[in-house]
Design a protein around this motif. Structure first.
Motif, short mmCIF file in Angstrom:
data_model
loop_
_atom_site.label_atom_id
_atom_site.label_comp_id
_atom_site.label_asym_id
_atom_site.label_seq_id
_atom_site.Cartn_x
_atom_site.Cartn_y
_atom_site.Cartn_z
N ARG A 1 0.83 -1.21 0.00
CA ARG A 1 0.00 0.00 0.00
C ARG A 1 0.86 1.26 0.00
N SER B 1 -6.41 0.09 0.46
CA SER B 1 -6.11 -0.27 -0.92
C SER B 1 -7.21 0.23 -1.85
N THR C 1 -3.99 2.45 -5.70
CA THR C 1 -2.75 2.05 -5.03
C THR C 1 -2.09 0.85 -5.70
#
Length: 220
Positions: free
Chosen positions: A74, A91, A176
């Motif tokens: 992440r 995420s 992400t």
């Protein structure tokens, strides 16, 4: 007798979008790893489920669950105003979708926030909508077209700020991690470029439940 000279083809919004992505993907030191896994138990549970969920939705949630436990998945490398790593709180999947736009095949992306917290059926619904809804009805697609129609300097400034300076923009407007698959077209992604930290893809699942998982990641 004169020879054919061909013709000049203007860049469509979809083509300009891909060019911008490739521009900012250059210089990202990606490393690829792959692993063969046996998913026989998952395949059995999938067959018994109702409705039956597509494999891509399952892998999307699985990767997001892994990113919940492993913060490295992440994190983003930012360089403005100084070099640092930013760890996103959640995420956000950036899923690539091929759609027809202005008479040609074009690559679009949608963002699915926190797939790890969504029911599999909800993820499958979002993926289905991205593949079937009119372009004008999907907010991410409209944003891509609007951005692609801007002059080059403005586009590049927007991308630069989003990817390198403002992490909340990166999370909201791009994501992400990237997830993609070409299994439905009979192929596999073996190499790719991305400006994000990770690119996740998977090959076809065999009758015995085996599949190849690939992860391309920014080595920084």
């Amino acid at each position: 007798m004169s020879l054919p000279t061909g013709r000049s083809v203007p860049l469509s919004p979809g083509r300009r979008f891909v060019i911008d992505v490739m521009h900012f993907s250059q210089g990202v030191p990606l490393v690829t790893v792959e692993r063969r896994v046996n998913l026989a138990e998952v395949a059995a549970a999938r067959v018994a489920g109702e409705p039956r969920i597509g494999w891509f939705a399952i892998f999307l949630k699985a990767f997001s669950l892994a990113a919940r436990e492993h913060p490295d998945l992440r994190r983003s490398f930012l360089s403005v105003p100084y070099r640092r790593l930013h760890e996103h709180a959640a995420s956000v999947a950036c899923v690539t979708v091929e759609r027809e736009h202005e008479g040609e095949a074009a690559v679009f992306v949608i963002q699915i926030r926190e797939p790890d917290r969504l029911p599999l059926e909800r993820i499958a619904q979002q993926l289905h909508r991205a593949k079937t809804a009119p372009i004008r009805e999907v907010s991410e697609f409209r944003r891509i077209v609007r951005l692609a129609r801007l002059p080059l300097p403005l586009r590049r400034l927007a991308w630069w700020l989003t990817l390198r300076a403002i992490p909340r923009w990166r999370e909201k407007y791009i994501g992400t991690f990237v997830a993609s698959s070409t299994v439905s077209a009979g192929g596999e992604v073996v190499s790719a470029l991305t400006p994000l930290t990770t690119y996740f893809t998977v090959g076809p699942v065999s009758e015995t439940g085996e599949a190849t998982l690939r992860l391309m990641f920014d080595h920084r």
